[in-house]
Design an enzyme around this catalytic site. Sequence first.
Site, PDB file in Angstrom:
ATOM      1  N   HIS A 108       4.830   6.348 -11.412  1.00 49.54           N
ATOM      2  CA  HIS A 108       5.860   5.469 -11.964  1.00 49.54           C
ATOM      3  C   HIS A 108       6.972   5.243 -10.946  1.00 49.54           C
ATOM      4  O   HIS A 108       7.517   6.194 -10.393  1.00 49.54           O
ATOM      5  CB  HIS A 108       6.414   6.080 -13.252  1.00 49.54           C
TER       6      HIS A 108
ATOM      7  N   HIS B 187      16.713 -11.486   2.055  1.00 48.98           N
ATOM      8  CA  HIS B 187      15.581 -11.120   2.905  1.00 48.98           C
ATOM      9  C   HIS B 187      15.913  -9.891   3.752  1.00 48.98           C
ATOM     10  O   HIS B 187      15.055  -9.029   3.974  1.00 48.98           O
ATOM     11  CB  HIS B 187      15.182 -12.301   3.804  1.00 48.98           C
TER      12      HIS B 187
ATOM     13  N   ALA C 100       6.780 -15.191   2.049  1.00 51.62           N
ATOM     14  CA  ALA C 100       5.712 -14.839   1.108  1.00 51.62           C
ATOM     15  C   ALA C 100       5.562 -13.322   1.092  1.00 51.62           C
ATOM     16  O   ALA C 100       4.624 -12.754   1.659  1.00 51.62           O
ATOM     17  CB  ALA C 100       4.401 -15.514   1.512  1.00 51.62           C
TER      18      ALA C 100
END
Length: 131
Positions: free
Chosen positions: A20, A98, A121
């Site tokens: 998790h 970014h 991407a």
Amino acid sequence: MKKIGIMNSEISTIISKLGHTDRIVICDAGLPIPDGVKRIDVALKAGLPSFLDVLQVILEEMQVERIHYANEMIEVSPALYEKMKQELPHVEENIISHEEFKKRTNEAKAIIRTGECTPYANVILEAGVTF
């Protein structure tokens, strides 16, 4: 020989070991990959395999709770962003710069490099639980 699921042994192993909130990255051909983070390079040539191809295959086996991606993806590559969101319609999202995205790749269990040449991407997939 494996009959179903992800055939790439490195990707299959990484997914099977995720707990998790553990994270993996799927990235384009240009994202810098930090030293010390496992690199799984599936790029064959420009465009192959695509970011979406790899994302779709991984989503068949990985329970994703949250995604992290750069706001530049929305601005510069909106068509790719829309397609990514279609694959993850009910997943919580965290939109960051970014530069922040690149910093967070240091925490990933692995980075899967595709042949994608579309700017920004890149996505961090954060593992959820199935119960």
